[in-house]
Design a protein around this motif. Sequence first.
Motif, PDB file in Angstrom:
ATOM      1  N   LYS A   1       0.849  -1.200   0.000  1.00 34.84           N
ATOM      2  CA  LYS A   1       0.000   0.000   0.000  1.00 34.84           C
ATOM      3  C   LYS A   1       0.877   1.238   0.000  1.00 34.84           C
ATOM      4  O   LYS A   1       0.531   2.261  -0.572  1.00 34.84           O
ATOM      5  CB  LYS A   1      -0.924  -0.018   1.223  1.00 34.84           C
ATOM      6  N   SER A   2       2.015   1.156   0.690  1.00 36.70           N
ATOM      7  CA  SER A   2       3.029   2.215   0.603  1.00 36.70           C
ATOM      8  C   SER A   2       4.352   1.643   1.085  1.00 36.70           C
ATOM      9  O   SER A   2       4.391   0.609   1.745  1.00 36.70           O
ATOM     10  CB  SER A   2       2.635   3.439   1.436  1.00 36.70           C
ATOM     11  N   PHE A   3       5.443   2.319   0.731  1.00 40.25           N
ATOM     12  CA  PHE A   3       6.779   1.883   1.122  1.00 40.25           C
ATOM     13  C   PHE A   3       7.465   2.947   1.967  1.00 40.25           C
ATOM     14  O   PHE A   3       7.261   4.138   1.760  1.00 40.25           O
ATOM     15  CB  PHE A   3       7.649   1.657  -0.130  1.00 40.25           C
ATOM     16  N   ALA A   4       8.315   2.509   2.886  1.00 36.17           N
ATOM     17  CA  ALA A   4       9.192   3.450   3.589  1.00 36.17           C
ATOM     18  C   ALA A   4      10.193   3.985   2.573  1.00 36.17           C
ATOM     19  O   ALA A   4      10.598   3.266   1.658  1.00 36.17           O
ATOM     20  CB  ALA A   4       9.913   2.749   4.730  1.00 36.17           C
ATOM     21  N   ARG A   5      10.620   5.253   2.748  1.00 34.67           N
ATOM     22  CA  ARG A   5      11.324   5.883   1.634  1.00 34.67           C
ATOM     23  C   ARG A   5      12.716   5.322   1.339  1.00 34.67           C
ATOM     24  O   ARG A   5      13.074   5.143   0.189  1.00 34.67           O
ATOM     25  CB  ARG A   5      11.354   7.411   1.749  1.00 34.67           C
ATOM     26  N   ILE A   6      13.512   5.042   2.369  1.00 33.80           N
ATOM     27  CA  ILE A   6      14.857   4.526   2.070  1.00 33.80           C
ATOM     28  C   ILE A   6      14.725   3.139   1.444  1.00 33.80           C
ATOM     29  O   ILE A   6      15.449   2.792   0.508  1.00 33.80           O
ATOM     30  CB  ILE A   6      15.752   4.485   3.321  1.00 33.80           C
ATOM     31  N   TYR A   7      13.764   2.365   1.951  1.00 37.60           N
ATOM     32  CA  TYR A   7      13.556   1.031   1.400  1.00 37.60           C
ATOM     33  C   TYR A   7      13.179   1.117  -0.084  1.00 37.60           C
ATOM     34  O   TYR A   7      13.670   0.363  -0.912  1.00 37.60           O
ATOM     35  CB  TYR A   7      12.468   0.289   2.186  1.00 37.60           C
ATOM     36  N   TYR A   8      12.318   2.071  -0.394  1.00 36.55           N
ATOM     37  CA  TYR A   8      11.882   2.263  -1.780  1.00 36.55           C
ATOM     38  C   TYR A   8      13.073   2.603  -2.671  1.00 36.55           C
ATOM     39  O   TYR A   8      13.254   2.043  -3.756  1.00 36.55           O
ATOM     40  CB  TYR A   8      10.832   3.388  -1.822  1.00 36.55           C
ATOM     41  N   ARG A   9      13.924   3.515  -2.188  1.00 37.17           N
ATOM     42  CA  ARG A   9      15.136   3.881  -2.946  1.00 37.17           C
ATOM     43  C   ARG A   9      16.032   2.662  -3.123  1.00 37.17           C
ATOM     44  O   ARG A   9      16.584   2.439  -4.206  1.00 37.17           O
ATOM     45  CB  ARG A   9      15.916   4.976  -2.213  1.00 37.17           C
ATOM     46  N   ASN A  10      16.197   1.896  -2.051  1.00 38.39           N
ATOM     47  CA  ASN A  10      17.044   0.709  -2.131  1.00 38.39           C
ATOM     48  C   ASN A  10      16.492  -0.291  -3.150  1.00 38.39           C
ATOM     49  O   ASN A  10      17.259  -0.965  -3.835  1.00 38.39           O
ATOM     50  CB  ASN A  10      17.180   0.056  -0.756  1.00 38.39           C
ATOM     51  N   CYS A  11      15.177  -0.403  -3.242  1.00 38.76           N
ATOM     52  CA  CYS A  11      14.569  -1.313  -4.227  1.00 38.76           C
ATOM     53  C   CYS A  11      14.918  -0.857  -5.647  1.00 38.76           C
ATOM     54  O   CYS A  11      15.372  -1.657  -6.466  1.00 38.76           O
ATOM     55  CB  CYS A  11      13.047  -1.346  -4.073  1.00 38.76           C
ATOM     56  N   ILE A  12      14.707   0.418  -5.919  1.00 40.27           N
ATOM     57  CA  ILE A  12      15.031   0.944  -7.248  1.00 40.27           C
ATOM     58  C   ILE A  12      16.506   0.697  -7.551  1.00 40.27           C
ATOM     59  O   ILE A  12      16.873   0.220  -8.624  1.00 40.27           O
ATOM     60  CB  ILE A  12      14.746   2.464  -7.319  1.00 40.27           C
ATOM     61  N   ASN A  13      17.343   1.007  -6.557  1.00 40.04           N
ATOM     62  CA  ASN A  13      18.781   0.909  -6.770  1.00 40.04           C
ATOM     63  C   ASN A  13      19.264  -0.526  -6.954  1.00 40.04           C
ATOM     64  O   ASN A  13      20.368  -0.762  -7.418  1.00 40.04           O
ATOM     65  CB  ASN A  13      19.528   1.578  -5.618  1.00 40.04           C
ATOM     66  N   ASN A  14      18.427  -1.484  -6.569  1.00 36.60           N
ATOM     67  CA  ASN A  14      18.764  -2.890  -6.780  1.00 36.60           C
ATOM     68  C   ASN A  14      17.841  -3.533  -7.819  1.00 36.60           C
ATOM     69  O   ASN A  14      17.790  -4.757  -7.943  1.00 36.60           O
ATOM     70  CB  ASN A  14      18.695  -3.661  -5.465  1.00 36.60           C
ATOM     71  N   ALA A  15      17.102  -2.694  -8.535  1.00 33.55           N
ATOM     72  CA  ALA A  15      16.209  -3.131  -9.601  1.00 33.55           C
ATOM     73  C   ALA A  15      15.202  -4.192  -9.155  1.00 33.55           C
ATOM     74  O   ALA A  15      14.863  -5.107  -9.886  1.00 33.55           O
ATOM     75  CB  ALA A  15      17.017  -3.625 -10.804  1.00 33.55           C
ATOM     76  N   LEU A  16      14.729  -4.058  -7.924  1.00 34.11           N
ATOM     77  CA  LEU A  16      13.639  -4.928  -7.448  1.00 34.11           C
ATOM     78  C   LEU A  16      12.341  -4.118  -7.551  1.00 34.11           C
ATOM     79  O   LEU A  16      12.200  -3.089  -6.895  1.00 34.11           O
ATOM     80  CB  LEU A  16      13.887  -5.353  -5.989  1.00 34.11           C
ATOM     81  N   PRO A  17      11.391  -4.573  -8.381  1.00 30.42           N
ATOM     82  CA  PRO A  17      10.161  -3.793  -8.548  1.00 30.42           C
ATOM     83  C   PRO A  17       9.403  -3.598  -7.231  1.00 30.42           C
ATOM     84  O   PRO A  17       9.055  -4.575  -6.570  1.00 30.42           O
ATOM     85  CB  PRO A  17       9.332  -4.628  -9.535  1.00 30.42           C
ATOM     86  N   ALA A  18       9.218  -2.346  -6.844  1.00 33.05           N
ATOM     87  CA  ALA A  18       8.447  -1.993  -5.645  1.00 33.05           C
ATOM     88  C   ALA A  18       7.215  -1.253  -6.146  1.00 33.05           C
ATOM     89  O   ALA A  18       7.310  -0.134  -6.637  1.00 33.05           O
ATOM     90  CB  ALA A  18       9.279  -1.111  -4.724  1.00 33.05           C
ATOM     91  N   ILE A  19       6.068  -1.928  -6.054  1.00 36.54           N
ATOM     92  CA  ILE A  19       4.858  -1.406  -6.684  1.00 36.54           C
ATOM     93  C   ILE A  19       3.842  -0.971  -5.631  1.00 36.54           C
ATOM     94  O   ILE A  19       3.484  -1.747  -4.749  1.00 36.54           O
ATOM     95  CB  ILE A  19       4.241  -2.481  -7.605  1.00 36.54           C
ATOM     96  N   THR A  20       3.416   0.279  -5.737  1.00 26.77           N
ATOM     97  CA  THR A  20       2.398   0.778  -4.821  1.00 26.77           C
ATOM     98  C   THR A  20       1.038   0.587  -5.462  1.00 26.77           C
ATOM     99  O   THR A  20       0.736   1.195  -6.491  1.00 26.77           O
ATOM    100  CB  THR A  20       2.643   2.277  -4.528  1.00 26.77           C
ATOM    101  N   CYS A  21       0.217  -0.299  -4.892  1.00 28.87           N
ATOM    102  CA  CYS A  21      -1.105  -0.578  -5.471  1.00 28.87           C
ATOM    103  C   CYS A  21      -2.041  -1.119  -4.388  1.00 28.87           C
ATOM    104  O   CYS A  21      -2.190  -2.326  -4.215  1.00 28.87           O
ATOM    105  CB  CYS A  21      -0.966  -1.581  -6.625  1.00 28.87           C
ATOM    106  N   PRO A  22      -2.672  -0.197  -3.621  1.00 27.24           N
ATOM    107  CA  PRO A  22      -3.527  -0.617  -2.503  1.00 27.24           C
ATOM    108  C   PRO A  22      -4.656  -1.563  -2.911  1.00 27.24           C
ATOM    109  O   PRO A  22      -4.987  -2.493  -2.162  1.00 27.24           O
ATOM    110  CB  PRO A  22      -4.094   0.709  -1.982  1.00 27.24           C
ATOM    111  N   GLU A  23      -5.231  -1.358  -4.110  1.00 24.37           N
ATOM    112  CA  GLU A  23      -6.360  -2.211  -4.529  1.00 24.37           C
ATOM    113  C   GLU A  23      -5.907  -3.662  -4.658  1.00 24.37           C
ATOM    114  O   GLU A  23      -6.606  -4.596  -4.228  1.00 24.37           O
ATOM    115  CB  GLU A  23      -6.940  -1.767  -5.888  1.00 24.37           C
ATOM    116  N   ALA A  24      -4.733  -3.851  -5.256  1.00 22.29           N
ATOM    117  CA  ALA A  24      -4.230  -5.219  -5.425  1.00 22.29           C
ATOM    118  C   ALA A  24      -3.944  -5.849  -4.066  1.00 22.29           C
ATOM    119  O   ALA A  24      -4.219  -7.032  -3.843  1.00 22.29           O
ATOM    120  CB  ALA A  24      -2.963  -5.200  -6.283  1.00 22.29           C
ATOM    121  N   VAL A  25      -3.426  -5.045  -3.139  1.00 25.14           N
ATOM    122  CA  VAL A  25      -3.105  -5.576  -1.810  1.00 25.14           C
ATOM    123  C   VAL A  25      -4.383  -6.071  -1.129  1.00 25.14           C
ATOM    124  O   VAL A  25      -4.415  -7.155  -0.538  1.00 25.14           O
ATOM    125  CB  VAL A  25      -2.410  -4.503  -0.938  1.00 25.14           C
ATOM    126  N   ASP A  26      -5.454  -5.280  -1.237  1.00 22.43           N
ATOM    127  CA  ASP A  26      -6.715  -5.682  -0.615  1.00 22.43           C
ATOM    128  C   ASP A  26      -7.280  -6.945  -1.249  1.00 22.43           C
ATOM    129  O   ASP A  26      -7.873  -7.789  -0.571  1.00 22.43           O
ATOM    130  CB  ASP A  26      -7.750  -4.549  -0.731  1.00 22.43           C
TER     131      ASP A  26
END
Lengths: 417, 165
Positions: free
Chosen positions: B86-111
């Motif tokens: 639903k949301s990511f912590a910011r450093i974690y989100y940056r770390n995901c991008i920087n390691n090319a791991l898709p971090a997708i924000t999509c609350p509807e899918a989570v529900d």
Amino acid sequence: MGHTFAEKILARKAGLEEVVPGQIVEVTPDAALSHDNTAPISKIFRSIGVERVARPDIHVVVLDHATPAPTTKHAQNHKVIREFVAEQGITHFYDVGRGVCHQVLAEEGFALPGTLIVGSDSHTPTAGAFGAFAAGIGRSEMAVIMATGRIWLRVPESLKIVVHGQLREGVTSKDLALHVIGDLGADGALYQSVEWSGEAIEALDVEARMTIPNLMAEMGAKNAYIPPDEKTVAWLRGRARRPYEALYPDHDAEYQRVVEYDAGDIEPVVAKPHTVDNVVPLREVAGTPINQAFLGTCTNGRLSDLAQAAQVLEGRQLHPGVRLVVIPASSQVYLDALEAGYIRTFVEAGAVVESPGCGPCMGNHMGVPAEGEVTISTANRNFRGRMGTKESEIYLASPLVVAASAVAGYIVHPQDL
Amino acid sequence: MAIKGRVWKYGDDVNTDVIFPGKYTYTVSDPAEMGEHALEDLDPEFRFKVRPGDVIVAGKNFGCGSSREQAVTCLVSKQVGAIIAKSFARIYYRNCINNALPAITCPEAVDALEDGDEVEVDLEAGEIRSGGRTFTFPPLPEAVMGIFEAGGLIPYTRRRLGIEE
Ligand code: SF4
């Protein structure tokens, strides 16, 4: 239209007239902080294929997370770092025993008003107490700063927190920060720059202020800011590394949200296991038995924190079977506490005083709990497993409450001892 | 690039200490070994049963806490396909991008998604598909897409500096 602090500093550093939230800018930080993780960072740096660190003058390296080394592996890690900083001409290097990196950054005069600081540690926002823009980053990003001197940052939206009135006797900046985290939640400031202001903030001394931006990491903030004033300037006198120019938000700046509190309403609080936003009034958990108390860390290991605890412990003894671990946040704090007689008070009360550093905060060494044990701590995190075993519980509180609980053997405020 | 796997579902505020315990941060440096501690204190089964392409689905503020990049590396090492939250912590989100791991924000899918569901993530189309349902998510900001496409911040930096692989 006016601009927030974050907008103004990022525009200044990017050499732009103005910037807006959401915009991506590339900047060279004034200081780039790393700690024991400098060894893995140096490995990533080497993998890029660049020979020399681009800006050795901006890097500040402090060994603090597992110091002095508890195991051979940790010692190896430190050795790699010493060799790396020597080879690369990184002179702002502080070896084992100097203190926790955020405290050392401030004492050594790198945390200055109007500067931009990044650190490969999540509590880097601490420097915001001096009016700096300070944000945590990852290891790869620090390695890239080593290679290029540059980093990209997204201009954050801002949250303004105004605290009116005055905190009551026995209520500290730790209680204030935890109260707000409990109120707004662990994601209450996600991606945001948090600007603090109001009479209650102005009334705090510099050390007590540092606790607040430090804890904003636990609300998801990118950075936090306290407007520098004459107290800040006085504290920095004789410490500041270079001239600085403070930045203040415009009066008509636009905030994503403004939240106001009355300091007089805030009471002593505790963050219960296992999240920092699980905050309740102290009276709700008063009486909970504890096995260990921990006074220290970048949150509450400063002289004024030790002073408050010493006042409680003066002439008293720890409860039988309860350990109190005291770790001054820096060698300077240690010396000042010795001079003031606090260390004697701690030892006479039955406490263990250890060398400056992070200690058991993240479960490395120097007083980790056993399974099934309860710790009350002045730190900033109580996540499951944080102190080494997931089968233990961590309560977070002010130095006053931690000291009083060590005497009582259960969670209590000194006023009720 | 299609990502296909099973859903591992967790709640809100999953922090970095339960993703990768702090006590290993200076003693474990090999990514494969990091993978052996992935989610150790959250879900002891995960590291033994996760399969390449599997997707972590979680609530708000995923990855809060420490800046430790191992909390991303350990999942990359286990070949996790993506994280949907639903949301990511910011450093974690940056770390995901920087390691090319898709971090997708999509609350509807989570529900909608449940533990064990089969799911497919289409990064180009910005779609998550599962059991006949489709959820859309916005693409990465252009400025960071470059990092992602290069395979992470390090290869991206090398490319920018003109250093041969
Ligand atoms: S004292 Fe604790 S929170 Fe502060 S830098 Fe050290 S490990 Fe991190």
